[in-house]
Design an enzyme around this catalytic site. Structure first.
Site, PDB file in Angstrom:
ATOM      1  N   LYS A  58       0.844  -1.214   0.000  1.00  0.00           N
ATOM      2  CA  LYS A  58       0.000   0.000   0.000  1.00  0.00           C
ATOM      3  C   LYS A  58       0.871   1.253   0.000  1.00  0.00           C
ATOM      4  CE  LYS A  58      -2.467  -2.771  -0.487  1.00  0.00           C
ATOM      5  NZ  LYS A  58      -2.438  -4.235  -0.421  1.00  0.00           N
ATOM      6  N   GLY A 122       9.909 -21.039  16.479  1.00  0.00           N
ATOM      7  CA  GLY A 122       9.274 -21.880  17.489  1.00  0.00           C
ATOM      8  C   GLY A 122       8.954 -23.240  16.893  1.00  0.00           C
ATOM      9  N   ILE A 194      -2.282  -9.867  -6.118  1.00  0.00           N
ATOM     10  CA  ILE A 194      -0.909  -9.351  -6.134  1.00  0.00           C
ATOM     11  C   ILE A 194      -0.521  -8.906  -7.542  1.00  0.00           C
ATOM     12  CG2 ILE A 194       1.534  -9.945  -5.798  1.00  0.00           C
ATOM     13  CD1 ILE A 194       0.716 -11.753  -3.509  1.00  0.00           C
ATOM     14  N   VAL A 247       1.467 -21.183 -19.305  1.00  0.00           N
ATOM     15  CA  VAL A 247       2.871 -20.771 -19.221  1.00  0.00           C
ATOM     16  C   VAL A 247       3.765 -21.992 -19.428  1.00  0.00           C
ATOM     17  CG1 VAL A 247       4.647 -19.811 -17.694  1.00  0.00           C
ATOM     18  CG2 VAL A 247       2.352 -18.812 -17.720  1.00  0.00           C
ATOM     19  N   SER A 279       2.935 -14.380  -9.344  1.00  0.00           N
ATOM     20  CA  SER A 279       1.905 -14.138  -8.310  1.00  0.00           C
ATOM     21  C   SER A 279       0.750 -15.084  -8.590  1.00  0.00           C
ATOM     22  CB  SER A 279       1.459 -12.682  -8.346  1.00  0.00           C
ATOM     23  OG  SER A 279       1.212 -12.261  -9.689  1.00  0.00           O
ATOM     24  N   ASP A 322      -3.472 -17.496   7.490  1.00  0.00           N
ATOM     25  CA  ASP A 322      -3.148 -18.081   6.188  1.00  0.00           C
ATOM     26  C   ASP A 322      -2.805 -19.567   6.253  1.00  0.00           C
ATOM     27  OD1 ASP A 322      -3.443 -15.563   5.132  1.00  0.00           O
ATOM     28  OD2 ASP A 322      -1.454 -15.471   4.208  1.00  0.00           O
ATOM     29  N   HIS A 454     -23.374  14.969   2.136  1.00  0.00           N
ATOM     30  CA  HIS A 454     -23.251  15.477   0.771  1.00  0.00           C
ATOM     31  C   HIS A 454     -22.200  16.573   0.729  1.00  0.00           C
ATOM     32  CE1 HIS A 454     -24.293  16.673  -3.276  1.00  0.00           C
ATOM     33  NE2 HIS A 454     -24.257  17.931  -2.859  1.00  0.00           N
TER      34      HIS A 454
HETATM   35  P1  FAD Z   1       1.791 -14.044   8.271  1.00  0.00           P
HETATM   36  O1  FAD Z   1       1.503 -12.606   8.150  1.00  0.00           O
HETATM   37  O2  FAD Z   1       2.433 -14.721   7.125  1.00  0.00           O
HETATM   38  O3  FAD Z   1       2.709 -14.192   9.555  1.00  0.00           O
HETATM   39  C1  FAD Z   1       3.288 -15.386   9.916  1.00  0.00           C
HETATM   40  C2  FAD Z   1       4.502 -15.092  10.775  1.00  0.00           C
HETATM   41  O4  FAD Z   1       4.928 -16.280  11.399  1.00  0.00           O
HETATM   42  C3  FAD Z   1       5.708 -14.585   9.988  1.00  0.00           C
HETATM   43  O5  FAD Z   1       6.284 -13.486  10.647  1.00  0.00           O
HETATM   44  C4  FAD Z   1       6.667 -15.765   9.994  1.00  0.00           C
HETATM   45  O6  FAD Z   1       8.030 -15.376   9.957  1.00  0.00           O
HETATM   46  C5  FAD Z   1       6.335 -16.376  11.347  1.00  0.00           C
HETATM   47  N1  FAD Z   1       6.671 -17.797  11.476  1.00  0.00           N
HETATM   48  C6  FAD Z   1       6.367 -18.814  10.640  1.00  0.00           C
HETATM   49  N2  FAD Z   1       6.788 -19.980  11.150  1.00  0.00           N
HETATM   50  C7  FAD Z   1       7.361 -19.687  12.351  1.00  0.00           C
HETATM   51  C8  FAD Z   1       7.957 -20.462  13.365  1.00  0.00           C
HETATM   52  N3  FAD Z   1       8.033 -21.793  13.269  1.00  0.00           N
HETATM   53  N4  FAD Z   1       8.464 -19.825  14.436  1.00  0.00           N
HETATM   54  C9  FAD Z   1       8.389 -18.481  14.558  1.00  0.00           C
HETATM   55  N5  FAD Z   1       7.817 -17.697  13.632  1.00  0.00           N
HETATM   56  C10 FAD Z   1       7.297 -18.294  12.551  1.00  0.00           C
HETATM   57  N6  FAD Z   1      -4.208  -9.044   3.108  1.00  0.00           N
HETATM   58  C11 FAD Z   1      -5.116  -8.088   3.349  1.00  0.00           C
HETATM   59  O7  FAD Z   1      -6.056  -8.321   4.105  1.00  0.00           O
HETATM   60  N7  FAD Z   1      -5.018  -6.845   2.772  1.00  0.00           N
HETATM   61  C12 FAD Z   1      -4.002  -6.545   1.938  1.00  0.00           C
HETATM   62  O8  FAD Z   1      -3.938  -5.419   1.439  1.00  0.00           O
HETATM   63  C13 FAD Z   1      -3.035  -7.528   1.664  1.00  0.00           C
HETATM   64  N8  FAD Z   1      -2.017  -7.261   0.829  1.00  0.00           N
HETATM   65  C14 FAD Z   1      -1.084  -8.220   0.592  1.00  0.00           C
HETATM   66  C15 FAD Z   1      -0.071  -7.931  -0.293  1.00  0.00           C
HETATM   67  C16 FAD Z   1       0.880  -8.882  -0.585  1.00  0.00           C
HETATM   68  C17 FAD Z   1       1.988  -8.554  -1.539  1.00  0.00           C
HETATM   69  C18 FAD Z   1       0.822 -10.154   0.055  1.00  0.00           C
HETATM   70  C19 FAD Z   1       1.871 -11.193  -0.195  1.00  0.00           C
HETATM   71  C20 FAD Z   1      -0.187 -10.452   0.943  1.00  0.00           C
HETATM   72  C21 FAD Z   1      -1.165  -9.490   1.199  1.00  0.00           C
HETATM   73  N9  FAD Z   1      -2.234  -9.753   2.050  1.00  0.00           N
HETATM   74  C22 FAD Z   1      -3.176  -8.788   2.275  1.00  0.00           C
HETATM   75  C23 FAD Z   1      -2.382 -11.051   2.723  1.00  0.00           C
HETATM   76  C24 FAD Z   1      -1.858 -10.954   4.179  1.00  0.00           C
HETATM   77  O9  FAD Z   1      -0.525 -10.536   4.158  1.00  0.00           O
HETATM   78  C25 FAD Z   1      -1.989 -12.297   4.860  1.00  0.00           C
HETATM   79  O10 FAD Z   1      -3.302 -12.779   4.742  1.00  0.00           O
HETATM   80  C26 FAD Z   1      -1.638 -12.159   6.336  1.00  0.00           C
HETATM   81  O11 FAD Z   1      -0.322 -11.693   6.500  1.00  0.00           O
HETATM   82  C27 FAD Z   1      -1.794 -13.492   7.044  1.00  0.00           C
HETATM   83  O12 FAD Z   1      -1.479 -13.336   8.382  1.00  0.00           O
HETATM   84  P2  FAD Z   1      -0.907 -14.543   9.258  1.00  0.00           P
HETATM   85  O13 FAD Z   1      -0.731 -13.997  10.631  1.00  0.00           O
HETATM   86  O14 FAD Z   1      -1.748 -15.721   9.057  1.00  0.00           O
HETATM   87  O15 FAD Z   1       0.498 -14.898   8.617  1.00  0.00           O
HETATM   88  P1  NAI Z   2      -4.503 -14.980  -6.198  1.00  0.00           P
HETATM   89  O1  NAI Z   2      -5.085 -16.273  -5.819  1.00  0.00           O
HETATM   90  O2  NAI Z   2      -5.198 -13.727  -5.868  1.00  0.00           O
HETATM   91  O3  NAI Z   2      -4.256 -14.950  -7.776  1.00  0.00           O
HETATM   92  C1  NAI Z   2      -3.479 -15.901  -8.422  1.00  0.00           C
HETATM   93  C2  NAI Z   2      -3.822 -15.862  -9.899  1.00  0.00           C
HETATM   94  O4  NAI Z   2      -2.851 -16.616 -10.582  1.00  0.00           O
HETATM   95  C3  NAI Z   2      -5.180 -16.460 -10.207  1.00  0.00           C
HETATM   96  O5  NAI Z   2      -5.892 -15.600 -11.049  1.00  0.00           O
HETATM   97  C4  NAI Z   2      -4.837 -17.787 -10.872  1.00  0.00           C
HETATM   98  O6  NAI Z   2      -5.793 -18.188 -11.814  1.00  0.00           O
HETATM   99  C5  NAI Z   2      -3.514 -17.450 -11.523  1.00  0.00           C
HETATM  100  N1  NAI Z   2      -2.645 -18.595 -11.763  1.00  0.00           N
HETATM  101  C6  NAI Z   2      -2.391 -19.622 -10.923  1.00  0.00           C
HETATM  102  N2  NAI Z   2      -1.489 -20.469 -11.487  1.00  0.00           N
HETATM  103  C7  NAI Z   2      -1.176 -19.938 -12.692  1.00  0.00           C
HETATM  104  C8  NAI Z   2      -0.284 -20.341 -13.733  1.00  0.00           C
HETATM  105  N3  NAI Z   2       0.467 -21.428 -13.624  1.00  0.00           N
HETATM  106  N4  NAI Z   2      -0.214 -19.563 -14.833  1.00  0.00           N
HETATM  107  C9  NAI Z   2      -0.969 -18.439 -14.955  1.00  0.00           C
HETATM  108  N5  NAI Z   2      -1.820 -18.020 -14.003  1.00  0.00           N
HETATM  109  C10 NAI Z   2      -1.911 -18.761 -12.876  1.00  0.00           C
HETATM  110  O7  NAI Z   2      -3.017 -15.003  -5.580  1.00  0.00           O
HETATM  111  P2  NAI Z   2      -1.934 -13.869  -5.416  1.00  0.00           P
HETATM  112  O8  NAI Z   2      -2.221 -12.716  -6.295  1.00  0.00           O
HETATM  113  O9  NAI Z   2      -0.634 -14.563  -5.516  1.00  0.00           O
HETATM  114  O10 NAI Z   2      -2.152 -13.401  -3.938  1.00  0.00           O
HETATM  115  C11 NAI Z   2      -2.138 -14.357  -2.885  1.00  0.00           C
HETATM  116  C12 NAI Z   2      -3.103 -13.991  -1.824  1.00  0.00           C
HETATM  117  O11 NAI Z   2      -2.616 -12.893  -1.077  1.00  0.00           O
HETATM  118  C13 NAI Z   2      -4.450 -13.513  -2.359  1.00  0.00           C
HETATM  119  O12 NAI Z   2      -5.311 -14.590  -2.629  1.00  0.00           O
HETATM  120  C14 NAI Z   2      -4.955 -12.708  -1.227  1.00  0.00           C
HETATM  121  O13 NAI Z   2      -5.588 -13.564  -0.330  1.00  0.00           O
HETATM  122  C15 NAI Z   2      -3.693 -12.136  -0.615  1.00  0.00           C
HETATM  123  N6  NAI Z   2      -3.557 -10.745  -1.031  1.00  0.00           N
HETATM  124  C16 NAI Z   2      -4.514  -9.866  -0.651  1.00  0.00           C
HETATM  125  C17 NAI Z   2      -4.438  -8.548  -1.027  1.00  0.00           C
HETATM  126  C18 NAI Z   2      -5.522  -7.633  -0.646  1.00  0.00           C
HETATM  127  O14 NAI Z   2      -6.341  -7.996   0.185  1.00  0.00           O
HETATM  128  N7  NAI Z   2      -5.586  -6.435  -1.213  1.00  0.00           N
HETATM  129  C19 NAI Z   2      -3.318  -8.041  -1.814  1.00  0.00           C
HETATM  130  C20 NAI Z   2      -2.400  -9.069  -2.208  1.00  0.00           C
HETATM  131  C21 NAI Z   2      -2.517 -10.354  -1.793  1.00  0.00           C
END
Ligand code: FAD
Ligand code: NAI
Length: 475
Positions: A58, A122, A194, A247, A279, A322, A454
């Site tokens: 963001k 952990g 993503i 791909v 992604s 997740d 408004h």
């Molecule tokens: P995580 O955030 O992955 O945290 C897990 C933590 O556990 C990490 O710090 C890891 O190092 C630690 N860990 C793992 N194993 C161990 C272990 N054995 N011992 C100690 N530590 C450990 N979601 C949204 O809602 N809005 C968004 O705008 C959004 N944007 C995103 C953009 C990107 C590019 C990506 C990749 C994801 C985005 N997401 C977004 C998804 C969001 O990041 C995840 O859904 C969220 O972080 C999940 O939270 P979590 O606590 O389950 O896991």
């Molecule tokens: P995604 O599930 O959103 O999208 C993956 C895309 O890749 C899909 O459209 C799928 O059909 C395509 N795909 C899969 N395999 C493929 C292949 N071999 N060749 C071509 N296309 C293929 O997953 P993404 O974008 O990686 O993000 C992961 C997760 O992170 C999201 O599902 C979301 O939960 C979280 N996220 C949330 C955000 C938000 O809330 N704004 C921002 C970014 C990530």
């Protein structure tokens, strides 16, 4: 003698750190273990979300949007900005500073709530009478016990088979958030959340962006009408999205990367780029947990198996975020974390999966809650739909951003709101009203009868609710 805790949380992302804070608020002695390291090797709690996900993406979306506005939209307001330049190192530095503020904020919150933080990995050692023995492996080795364990170990980016991330040319979300110079040509595989967000960042900064998507439909989980409108906007911006591709080989060289693929017509193609962002979804992460030692059950995707209340196959062990089923969203992880802490305390924690909002932070933003029109059709529901375009909203005109619409779907008989779908300016903020309404089981008419300020974009929400009953006032 190992330190004993009532609750040990493994993972300090949004699922884990929020669970730890809530458990501490409820009077438990809590430890949170997180292994994420910052560039200096220090602790960086907050997980994927804070370090390489929600927050940094963001920050870059904001910077790149400013750049885009200065280049393309200031002139409409009579502001001349010629020779606008972007200092990528500074932009990335700002993003890193925003991340650090969030890491530090979480460490502060741990202190404030008396959560004991361990920086390290952990892993399960064994079940003991008082719960579970957990080994912490970091700068120091420590053995602790927890009566209740909450696993919140998150997820990792999924790589293409045989194409590992090198984070130089083939990038996951991690590398995509720290590209050092604007790539001339950028290819992304996967036009999901993503792909669209990262593609938008680098397109706004000047990259020629192509996204290769495997599925024949664009944003299949999004309401079709909304997805179509969004696609039109992305096409107009020059973001090339090829659907229905397969791909093939990905070859990297000193010059960049070449991706072979078959297009939707079955024709062999190849595309060269400076960088490739893959992604294509994320995989649950249980690496290093030593789940085998205690017999924790995982499913075929590697996710920890949980029931509707986040109980795992082991007594006293819970899992959230997740690493379990359900959408991979930070706010879903947080809600599960809170609910689990409350269940441990004997309360009735609850997560309503029907009212979890989704937001894609592109321009236009896309946000929704509840069912899509195609889902309603598929289950044969009798529904009414109402839409209102931002083109007819005074605030959107004043902002100079009239793309998109608000769409309401309501039960044909009861008028209960079944889904709200928005593509357009500030959809991420507007969706909150719909979430509240659905949580309270409001009808479309409830929203239509509420006084909205408004001029505001929220009037488009009210008008879309009026549209369900075919009585918009401004369109
Ligand atoms: P995580 O955030 O992955 O945290 C897990 C933590 O556990 C990490 O710090 C890891 O190092 C630690 N860990 C793992 N194993 C161990 C272990 N054995 N011992 C100690 N530590 C450990 N979601 C949204 O809602 N809005 C968004 O705008 C959004 N944007 C995103 C953009 C990107 C590019 C990506 C990749 C994801 C985005 N997401 C977004 C998804 C969001 O990041 C995840 O859904 C969220 O972080 C999940 O939270 P979590 O606590 O389950 O896991
Ligand atoms: P995604 O599930 O959103 O999208 C993956 C895309 O890749 C899909 O459209 C799928 O059909 C395509 N795909 C899969 N395999 C493929 C292949 N071999 N060749 C071509 N296309 C293929 O997953 P993404 O974008 O990686 O993000 C992961 C997760 O992170 C999201 O599902 C979301 O939960 C979280 N996220 C949330 C955000 C938000 O809330 N704004 C921002 C970014 C990530």
């Amino acid at each position: 003698m190992s330190q004993a805790f009532d609750v040990v949380v493994i993972g300090g992302g949004p699922g884990g750190y929020i669970a730890a804070i809530r458990a501490a608020q409820l009077g438990f002695k809590v430890a949170c273990i997180d292994e994420w390291k910052n560039a200096a090797g220090g602790p960086a709690p907050g997980g994927t979300c804070t370090n390489v996900g929600c927050i940094p993406s963001k920050a870059l979306l904001q910077s790149s949007e400013h750049f885009d506005h200065a280049n393309h939209h200031f002139a409409d307001h009579g502001i001349s900005a010629t020779n606008v330049k972007i200092d990528i190192a500074k932009m990335i530095g700002r993003k890193d500073a925003v991340v650090k503020q969030n890491n530090d904020g979480i460490l502060y919150l741990f202190k404030k709530n008396k959560v004991t933080f361990f920086h390290g990995r952990g892993s399960f050692v064994k079940a003991v009478e008082a719960g579970y023995e957990i080994q912490v492996t970091g700068a120091k080795e420590e053995l602790i016990t927890g009566q209740q364990i909450i696993l919140a170990t998150g997820s990792n980016a999924r790589a293409l088979p045989g194409v590992p991330f090198d984070e130089e040319t083939v990038l996951s979300n991690d590398g995509a958030l720290r590209i050092g110079a604007v790539p001339k040509k950028l290819v992304l595989i996967g036009s999901g959340v993503i792909g669209l967000e990262m593609g938008s960042v680098w397109r706004r900064l000047g990259s020629d962006v192509t996204i290769l998507e495997g599925l024949p439909t664009f944003l299949g989980a999004v309401d079709e009408q909304i997805a179509k409108e969004a696609k039109k906007a992305f096409d107009k911006q020059g973001m090339k999205i090829e659907l229905g591709v397969k791909v093939g080989d990905v070859k990297t060289s000193k010059k960049g990367v070449s991706v072979a693929y078959t297009n939707a017509k079955g024709e062999a193609q190849s595309i060269d780029a400076d960088k490739l962002i893959v992604s294509i979804g994320r995989v649950p992460n249980t690496i290093g947990l030593n789940a085998e030692a205690v017999g924790l059950q995982l499913d075929e995707r590697g996710a920890i198996v949980v029931d509707a209340e986040c109980r795992t196959s082991l007594k006293g062990v819970w899992a959230v975020g997740d690493v379990v089923r359900g959408p991979m969203l930070a706010h879903k992880a947080e809600e599960e974390g809170v609910a689990v802490a409350e269940r441990i305390a004997g309360q009735h924690g609850h997560v309503n999966f029907n009212t979890i909002p989704w937001v894609i932070y592109t321009s236009p933003e896309i946000a929704w809650v509840g069912e899509t029109e195609q889902q309603l059709k598929a289950r044969g529901a009798a529904y009414k739909a109402g839409t209102f375009p931002f083109l007819a909203n005074g605030r959107a005109r004043a902002l100079g951003d009239t793309t998109g619409m608000v769409k309401f779907l309501a039960d044909a008989a009861t008028d209960e709101i079944l889904g709200v779908h928005i593509v357009g300016p500030m959809a991420s903020e507007l969706i909150a009203e719909a979430v509240v309404a659905m949580e309270f089981k409001a009808s479309a008419e409830d929203i239509a009868r509420i006084c909205h300020a408004h001029p505001s974009l929220s009037e488009a929400t009210k008008e879309a609710a009026l549209a369900v009953d075919k009585r918009t006032l401004n369109f």
